[in-house]
Design an enzyme around this catalytic site. Sequence first.
Site, PDB file in Angstrom:
ATOM      1  N   GLY A 211       3.644  -1.177   2.989  1.00 29.28           N
ATOM      2  CA  GLY A 211       2.278  -1.268   2.492  1.00 29.28           C
ATOM      3  C   GLY A 211       1.304  -0.624   3.445  1.00 29.28           C
ATOM      4  N   LYS A 268       1.159  -5.694   7.550  1.00 23.21           N
ATOM      5  CA  LYS A 268      -0.202  -6.138   7.879  1.00 23.21           C
ATOM      6  C   LYS A 268      -1.015  -6.319   6.613  1.00 23.21           C
ATOM      7  CE  LYS A 268      -3.112  -3.195   9.655  1.00 23.21           C
ATOM      8  NZ  LYS A 268      -4.044  -3.202   8.502  1.00 23.21           N
ATOM      9  N   HIS A 272      -0.770 -11.813   2.149  1.00 20.67           N
ATOM     10  CA  HIS A 272      -1.864 -12.553   1.505  1.00 20.67           C
ATOM     11  C   HIS A 272      -2.186 -12.024   0.108  1.00 20.67           C
ATOM     12  CE1 HIS A 272      -5.595 -10.018   3.003  1.00 20.67           C
ATOM     13  NE2 HIS A 272      -4.713  -9.276   2.385  1.00 20.67           N
TER      14      HIS A 272
END
Length: 368
Positions: A211, A268, A272
């Site tokens: 990502g 990172k 979430h």
Amino acid sequence: MGSTGNAEIQIIPTHSSDEEANLFAMQLASAAVLPMALKAAIELDVLEIMAKSVPPSGYISPAEIAAQLPTTNPEAPVMLDRVLRLLASYSVVTYTLRELPSGKVERLYGLAPVCKFLTKNEDGVSLAPFLLTATDKVLLEPWFYLKDAILEGGIPFNKAYGMNEFDYHGTDHRFNKVFNKGMSSNSTITMKKILEMYNGFEGLTTIVDVGGGTGAVASMIVAKYPSINAINFDLPHVIQDAPAFSGVEHLGGDMFDGVPKGDAIFIKWICHDWSDEHCLKLLKNCYAALPDHGKVIVAEYILPPSPDPSIATKVVIHTDALMLAYNPGGKERTEKEFQALAMASGFRGFKVASCAFNTYVMEFLKTA
């Protein structure tokens, strides 16, 4: 007319706290003006003009700023003054008063400490693009569906656009570029601090940034540790705008199908975005891609157990609310919740190694 002693016409709060509570309610009712005014100031380059035009602790008038804008609007200085006055009330900018020969008082404005992060630094980046991303129309629309999502279920972003956020990026090239720039700028600032605070990249041969967006983070790791080969792994429509970096290979793919192999995997602000179920699938893919001594380096906010009023906690809770509005099951997590994810994915060791600008660096270890 009643006398001044008549209690019926006296405007006195029953309790002093009533006045404060009313003012707080009024502030909440108009709170949207702050990010939108700051958005306009950033789009007009007002803070950059101030940074270039005045020395540290110096001041500039709205008229002097307006003179550097591509406008012939005679009201521009007055309008800028009103915007800057708002920003000054929140300590985004500083101000001083100057009395003119006519007797009129003029406000002059300077840069407050927060502007260090809202104007370009020595690396040419700031958090301004991140703010423009957060206040983009695309990301404001889902908030109008939060009530419906609470009552009916579902995700506000999906209700607004008929698809999840990550699929939407592939349909809107303008917003995809805005989003990538915002994430890249924020990542660059935070990652520079992480590299100062955390030494867990030492000794690695290959690292995979899952990502990783357009590769800014991977390039920074390689710049500090030239012996590392970095793989920047993200969705194909993300890396299509990725520039070439020495020592960085861009690979397109879906992290839920599998991730490239490496000595370590860096994640990172990814966990979430997703539910526990999604995170477990991703982390198990990471586990399978690592050698026996490998580790996943996870950089995320850590949610405090109590909603205290500190700025650090508010930033995490704000971000948790963003995840609620945009992402499928996305949320911020406590340290214990991260440890539980690590153990459930097969990892034997867990530790919080460092913290940089409220982002905690955790290690999920295959061997304890």
